[in-house]
Scaffold this motif. Structure first.
Motif, PDB file in Angstrom:
ATOM      1  N   GLN A 233       0.801  -1.217   0.000  1.00 48.69           N
ATOM      2  CA  GLN A 233       0.000   0.000   0.000  1.00 48.69           C
ATOM      3  C   GLN A 233       0.836   1.271   0.000  1.00 48.69           C
ATOM      4  O   GLN A 233       0.296   2.366  -0.156  1.00 48.69           O
ATOM      5  CB  GLN A 233      -0.970  -0.030   1.184  1.00 48.69           C
ATOM      6  N   ASP A 234       2.143   1.146   0.156  1.00 45.08           N
ATOM      7  CA  ASP A 234       3.050   2.277  -0.025  1.00 45.08           C
ATOM      8  C   ASP A 234       3.643   2.282  -1.433  1.00 45.08           C
ATOM      9  O   ASP A 234       4.547   3.062  -1.719  1.00 45.08           O
ATOM     10  CB  ASP A 234       4.184   2.221   1.006  1.00 45.08           C
ATOM     11  N   TRP A 235       3.155   1.401  -2.284  1.00 52.93           N
ATOM     12  CA  TRP A 235       3.581   1.274  -3.675  1.00 52.93           C
ATOM     13  C   TRP A 235       5.048   0.866  -3.803  1.00 52.93           C
ATOM     14  O   TRP A 235       5.722   1.220  -4.758  1.00 52.93           O
ATOM     15  CB  TRP A 235       3.283   2.544  -4.472  1.00 52.93           C
ATOM     16  N   ASN A 236       5.504   0.092  -2.829  1.00 50.28           N
ATOM     17  CA  ASN A 236       6.795  -0.569  -2.947  1.00 50.28           C
ATOM     18  C   ASN A 236       6.582  -2.005  -3.399  1.00 50.28           C
ATOM     19  O   ASN A 236       5.574  -2.637  -3.048  1.00 50.28           O
ATOM     20  CB  ASN A 236       7.539  -0.558  -1.605  1.00 50.28           C
ATOM     21  N   THR A 237       7.514  -2.518  -4.168  1.00 50.68           N
ATOM     22  CA  THR A 237       7.385  -3.876  -4.696  1.00 50.68           C
ATOM     23  C   THR A 237       7.869  -4.865  -3.645  1.00 50.68           C
ATOM     24  O   THR A 237       8.973  -4.735  -3.110  1.00 50.68           O
ATOM     25  CB  THR A 237       8.200  -4.033  -5.985  1.00 50.68           C
ATOM     26  N   ILE A 238       7.040  -5.893  -3.381  1.00 46.18           N
ATOM     27  CA  ILE A 238       7.383  -6.876  -2.354  1.00 46.18           C
ATOM     28  C   ILE A 238       7.544  -8.284  -2.918  1.00 46.18           C
ATOM     29  O   ILE A 238       8.096  -9.157  -2.239  1.00 46.18           O
ATOM     30  CB  ILE A 238       6.327  -6.893  -1.224  1.00 46.18           C
ATOM     31  N   ALA A 239       7.070  -8.521  -4.152  1.00 43.75           N
ATOM     32  CA  ALA A 239       7.183  -9.868  -4.709  1.00 43.75           C
ATOM     33  C   ALA A 239       7.056  -9.826  -6.222  1.00 43.75           C
ATOM     34  O   ALA A 239       6.439  -8.908  -6.785  1.00 43.75           O
ATOM     35  CB  ALA A 239       6.115 -10.796  -4.123  1.00 43.75           C
ATOM     36  N   ARG A 258      13.223  -7.168   0.837  1.00 44.97           N
ATOM     37  CA  ARG A 258      12.667  -5.986   1.487  1.00 44.97           C
ATOM     38  C   ARG A 258      11.822  -5.249   0.461  1.00 44.97           C
ATOM     39  O   ARG A 258      11.974  -5.466  -0.744  1.00 44.97           O
ATOM     40  CB  ARG A 258      13.774  -5.079   2.011  1.00 44.97           C
ATOM     41  N   PRO A 259      10.907  -4.391   0.863  1.00 41.71           N
ATOM     42  CA  PRO A 259      10.169  -3.587  -0.112  1.00 41.71           C
ATOM     43  C   PRO A 259      11.133  -2.740  -0.932  1.00 41.71           C
ATOM     44  O   PRO A 259      12.018  -2.074  -0.382  1.00 41.71           O
ATOM     45  CB  PRO A 259       9.255  -2.722   0.766  1.00 41.71           C
ATOM     46  N   MET A 260      10.955  -2.771  -2.241  1.00 36.70           N
ATOM     47  CA  MET A 260      11.906  -2.119  -3.135  1.00 36.70           C
ATOM     48  C   MET A 260      11.169  -1.277  -4.165  1.00 36.70           C
ATOM     49  O   MET A 260       9.978  -1.468  -4.417  1.00 36.70           O
ATOM     50  CB  MET A 260      12.785  -3.158  -3.849  1.00 36.70           C
ATOM     51  N   SER A 261      11.912  -0.359  -4.781  1.00 32.87           N
ATOM     52  CA  SER A 261      11.376   0.459  -5.862  1.00 32.87           C
ATOM     53  C   SER A 261      11.750  -0.189  -7.188  1.00 32.87           C
ATOM     54  O   SER A 261      12.934  -0.258  -7.538  1.00 32.87           O
ATOM     55  CB  SER A 261      11.936   1.879  -5.770  1.00 32.87           C
ATOM     56  N   VAL A 262      10.748  -0.668  -7.900  1.00 30.54           N
ATOM     57  CA  VAL A 262      10.952  -1.328  -9.193  1.00 30.54           C
ATOM     58  C   VAL A 262      10.132  -0.570 -10.228  1.00 30.54           C
ATOM     59  O   VAL A 262       8.930  -0.353 -10.052  1.00 30.54           O
ATOM     60  CB  VAL A 262      10.530  -2.807  -9.148  1.00 30.54           C
ATOM     61  N   ASP A 263      10.771  -0.161 -11.307  1.00 29.89           N
ATOM     62  CA  ASP A 263      10.092   0.660 -12.309  1.00 29.89           C
ATOM     63  C   ASP A 263       9.057  -0.135 -13.077  1.00 29.89           C
ATOM     64  O   ASP A 263       7.932   0.317 -13.292  1.00 29.89           O
ATOM     65  CB  ASP A 263      11.114   1.252 -13.278  1.00 29.89           C
ATOM     66  N   ALA A 276      13.197  -7.577 -14.507  1.00 26.99           N
ATOM     67  CA  ALA A 276      12.829  -6.609 -13.483  1.00 26.99           C
ATOM     68  C   ALA A 276      13.741  -5.392 -13.611  1.00 26.99           C
ATOM     69  O   ALA A 276      14.972  -5.516 -13.517  1.00 26.99           O
ATOM     70  CB  ALA A 276      12.952  -7.224 -12.096  1.00 26.99           C
ATOM     71  N   TYR A 277      13.147  -4.220 -13.823  1.00 25.45           N
ATOM     72  CA  TYR A 277      13.873  -2.959 -13.966  1.00 25.45           C
ATOM     73  C   TYR A 277      13.917  -2.272 -12.597  1.00 25.45           C
ATOM     74  O   TYR A 277      12.978  -1.574 -12.214  1.00 25.45           O
ATOM     75  CB  TYR A 277      13.170  -2.046 -14.956  1.00 25.45           C
ATOM     76  N   HIS A 278      14.998  -2.442 -11.863  1.00 23.49           N
ATOM     77  CA  HIS A 278      15.114  -1.836 -10.539  1.00 23.49           C
ATOM     78  C   HIS A 278      15.492  -0.365 -10.653  1.00 23.49           C
ATOM     79  O   HIS A 278      16.360   0.013 -11.452  1.00 23.49           O
ATOM     80  CB  HIS A 278      16.165  -2.576  -9.712  1.00 23.49           C
ATOM     81  N   ASP A 279      14.844   0.468  -9.838  1.00 25.87           N
ATOM     82  CA  ASP A 279      15.200   1.876  -9.811  1.00 25.87           C
ATOM     83  C   ASP A 279      16.583   2.094  -9.205  1.00 25.87           C
ATOM     84  O   ASP A 279      17.275   3.056  -9.551  1.00 25.87           O
ATOM     85  CB  ASP A 279      14.156   2.672  -9.027  1.00 25.87           C
ATOM     86  N   GLY A 288      24.097  -6.593 -10.639  1.00 28.89           N
ATOM     87  CA  GLY A 288      23.299  -7.115  -9.542  1.00 28.89           C
ATOM     88  C   GLY A 288      23.422  -8.620  -9.411  1.00 28.89           C
ATOM     89  O   GLY A 288      23.938  -9.310 -10.294  1.00 28.89           O
ATOM     90  N   GLY A 289      22.933  -9.130  -8.307  1.00 26.62           N
ATOM     91  CA  GLY A 289      22.933 -10.567  -8.045  1.00 26.62           C
ATOM     92  C   GLY A 289      21.860 -10.912  -7.036  1.00 26.62           C
ATOM     93  O   GLY A 289      21.109 -10.029  -6.574  1.00 26.62           O
ATOM     94  N   GLU A 290      21.786 -12.172  -6.664  1.00 25.57           N
ATOM     95  CA  GLU A 290      20.754 -12.620  -5.729  1.00 25.57           C
ATOM     96  C   GLU A 290      20.803 -11.858  -4.403  1.00 25.57           C
ATOM     97  O   GLU A 290      19.771 -11.595  -3.791  1.00 25.57           O
ATOM     98  CB  GLU A 290      20.924 -14.124  -5.469  1.00 25.57           C
ATOM     99  N   ALA A 291      22.005 -11.468  -3.988  1.00 22.63           N
ATOM    100  CA  ALA A 291      22.155 -10.772  -2.717  1.00 22.63           C
ATOM    101  C   ALA A 291      22.171  -9.254  -2.869  1.00 22.63           C
ATOM    102  O   ALA A 291      22.214  -8.541  -1.870  1.00 22.63           O
ATOM    103  CB  ALA A 291      23.440 -11.237  -2.022  1.00 22.63           C
ATOM    104  N   ASN A 292      22.134  -8.769  -4.094  1.00 25.69           N
ATOM    105  CA  ASN A 292      22.200  -7.324  -4.331  1.00 25.69           C
ATOM    106  C   ASN A 292      21.358  -6.999  -5.557  1.00 25.69           C
ATOM    107  O   ASN A 292      21.853  -6.974  -6.677  1.00 25.69           O
ATOM    108  CB  ASN A 292      23.648  -6.885  -4.542  1.00 25.69           C
ATOM    109  N   LEU A 293      20.081  -6.764  -5.351  1.00 23.59           N
ATOM    110  CA  LEU A 293      19.156  -6.519  -6.449  1.00 23.59           C
ATOM    111  C   LEU A 293      19.285  -5.077  -6.909  1.00 23.59           C
ATOM    112  O   LEU A 293      18.952  -4.140  -6.169  1.00 23.59           O
ATOM    113  CB  LEU A 293      17.721  -6.813  -6.012  1.00 23.59           C
ATOM    114  N   CYS A 294      19.756  -4.881  -8.147  1.00 18.85           N
ATOM    115  CA  CYS A 294      19.929  -3.538  -8.687  1.00 18.85           C
ATOM    116  C   CYS A 294      20.007  -3.632 -10.204  1.00 18.85           C
ATOM    117  O   CYS A 294      20.244  -4.708 -10.768  1.00 18.85           O
ATOM    118  CB  CYS A 294      21.188  -2.869  -8.126  1.00 18.85           C
ATOM    119  N   GLY A 295      19.785  -2.496 -10.872  1.00 19.67           N
ATOM    120  CA  GLY A 295      19.857  -2.483 -12.330  1.00 19.67           C
ATOM    121  C   GLY A 295      18.841  -3.412 -12.964  1.00 19.67           C
ATOM    122  O   GLY A 295      17.720  -3.585 -12.462  1.00 19.67           O
ATOM    123  N   LEU A 296      19.213  -4.026 -14.061  1.00 17.87           N
ATOM    124  CA  LEU A 296      18.342  -4.994 -14.730  1.00 17.87           C
ATOM    125  C   LEU A 296      18.629  -6.391 -14.208  1.00 17.87           C
ATOM    126  O   LEU A 296      19.724  -6.918 -14.388  1.00 17.87           O
ATOM    127  CB  LEU A 296      18.559  -4.957 -16.240  1.00 17.87           C
TER     128      LEU A 296
END
Length: 425
Positions: A233-239, A258-263, A276-279, A288-296
């Motif tokens: 409900q805060d518009w963060n991506t959880i799954a 964790r809740p993340m910002s995904v474009d 997944a396009y991460h902000d 990025g990797g399994e332990a560090n979600l970033c970029g594409l």
């Protein structure tokens, strides 16, 4: 944008749609204009359902006065100042000679209670045309939706859709869209809505705002597999989720740490990969990797084997190359190239260098929706200046997906920012 309306080359978002705009050429013609069925579709999809249907009677006559000669040089060509063209009256581009048509009329085509000051195709990564090419979907700037006859270009109806409307791959009368946690269907023939699947049951105990692609994603080209993200409900991506429409079940689910910002999220054309396009972008030189979600981040369809393939990702679209490989065509922010990324191998192929030396606000959009034209994509380039300094400025261009590939310059798009009008691409 100045005079925000839908033009044929703007509404298409797929090279197949340009067939109706381009007359036969007496010179050697690049392959995307050859109408052939492709064997590169998934086994569950009939290639025939993607063929362009015969043109019916009482259609718009597209510039049959002379053949079109495609321009493929690198000369800087200045756009001319043109009066706003009449809706549904084809005309020749004075610089490139291609046949164009303004599809929509923002003053007459919107309903009386619609405050939209312009009309457009939804986005370059979204297919505007239905399964048999008989209808196209247009968006009003107030998030209203209209269906047009793709042959006569006349508006047919306003449709009560919410977000992310997508045509069914086989049924030309069927649209899907997202409404909160539900995937919905709208049937044009009997004007009825129905629930396809409610994903709230697949995420019990979660307080969800939406389960969707977030505007820019699409299912596999057979409309079977859907890559979606769940937002709280805060518009963060959880799954992340992958839904099999044929089996009507979620076949893969991945909770984020964790809740993340995904474009946005999307599936590749054949449904093999979830993107997944991460902000959050990765540090320079890192992925990025399994332990560090970033970029594409790219996963298999089962949401396993997560791989970071780009440290930062901008405008782009998934596509099929000439060999049927699933690729991403994108603006490489680190190298200033239009580039192609092989989703299976991670190999990057530079296609064309981008000249940013003359502007600060340059940008581009990509369309790989031409599933019947594997090996080609559309690029639109915007520089925010009425004058052109580079051969690609302010144009829509078809590019071949391969090192040393060809390009075809189609038209100037005549998009300029007007501070007195709504800004919406």
């Amino acid at each position: 944008m100045k005079n925000t309306n839908t033009f044929c080359f703007m509404a298409a978002t797929a090279l197949t749609a340009l067939i109706g705009c381009l007359a036969p050429s007496p010179v050697p013609t690049p392959t995307p204009w050859i109408v052939t069925a492709t064997p590169l579709l998934p086994s569950s999809v009939s290639a025939g359902q993607f063929q362009i249907p015969p043109t019916p009677r009482n259609t718009v006559s597209f510039c049959s006065d002379q053949p079109t000669r495609f321009i493929t040089d690198f000369q800087v060509r200045q756009p001319l100042t043109l009066a706003e063209p009449k809706a549904r009256v084809p005309f020749r581009d004075p610089i490139f000679g291609t046949c164009l048509v303004r599809v929509t009329d923002r003053k007459t085509d919107v309903s009386k209670d619609d405050r939209s000051t312009g009309m457009k195709n939804e986005y370059s990564r979204v297919q505007s045309f239905n399964a048999d090419g008989s209808r196209l979907l247009v968006r009003g700037l107030e998030a209203t939706w209209y269906v047009y006859d793709a042959q006569t270009l006349q508006p047919l109806m306003q449709v009560p859709l919410e977000t992310d409307p997508r045509w069914d791959a086989a049924n030309p009368q069927l649209l899907y869209y997202s409404d909160g946690t539900r995937l919905m269907a709208y049937h044009l023939d009997h004007k009825q809505q129905s629930v396809v699947h409610d994903f709230a049951a697949d995420l019990p105990g979660k307080k969800l705002a939406a389960v969707w692609t977030r505007y820019e994603g699409s299912p596999s080209i057979d409309s079977r597999y859907w890559g979606l993200m769940a937002q709280d409900q805060d518009w963060n991506t959880i799954a992340f989720l992958v839904y099999d429409r044929q089996a009507d079940r979620v076949i893969a689910k991945r909770d984020l740490p964790r809740p993340m910002s995904v474009d946005t999220v999307t599936l590749s054309p054949l449904g093999n990969y979830f993107l997944a396009y991460h902000d959050d972008y990765c540090d320079y030189g890192k992925l990025g990797g399994e332990a560090n979600l970033c970029g594409l981040m790219v996963y298999d369809r089962n949401l396993k084997n997560g791989r970071g393939l780009l440290r930062i990702v901008g405008h782009s679209d998934v596509a099929l190359d000439a060999q049927g490989r699933e690729v991403l065509v994108y603006q490489d922010i680190d190298t200033d190239n239009i580039a192609m990324l092989d989703l299976a191998t991670g190999i990057i192929t530079p296609l064309w260098p981008i000249d940013f030396t003359h502007c600060d606000g340059c940008g581009m959009h990509f369309s790989g929706r031409a599933v019947q034209r594997p090996g080609w994509a559309l690029v639109s380039y915007f520089d925010g200046d009425p004058a052109s300094y580079w051969w690609m400025d302010d144009q829509v261009i078809a590019i071949e997906l391969g090192r040393g590939g060809r390009m075809v310059r189609l038209a100037h798009h005549h998009s300029l920012v007007d501070p007195n009008q709504v800004h919406d691409y």
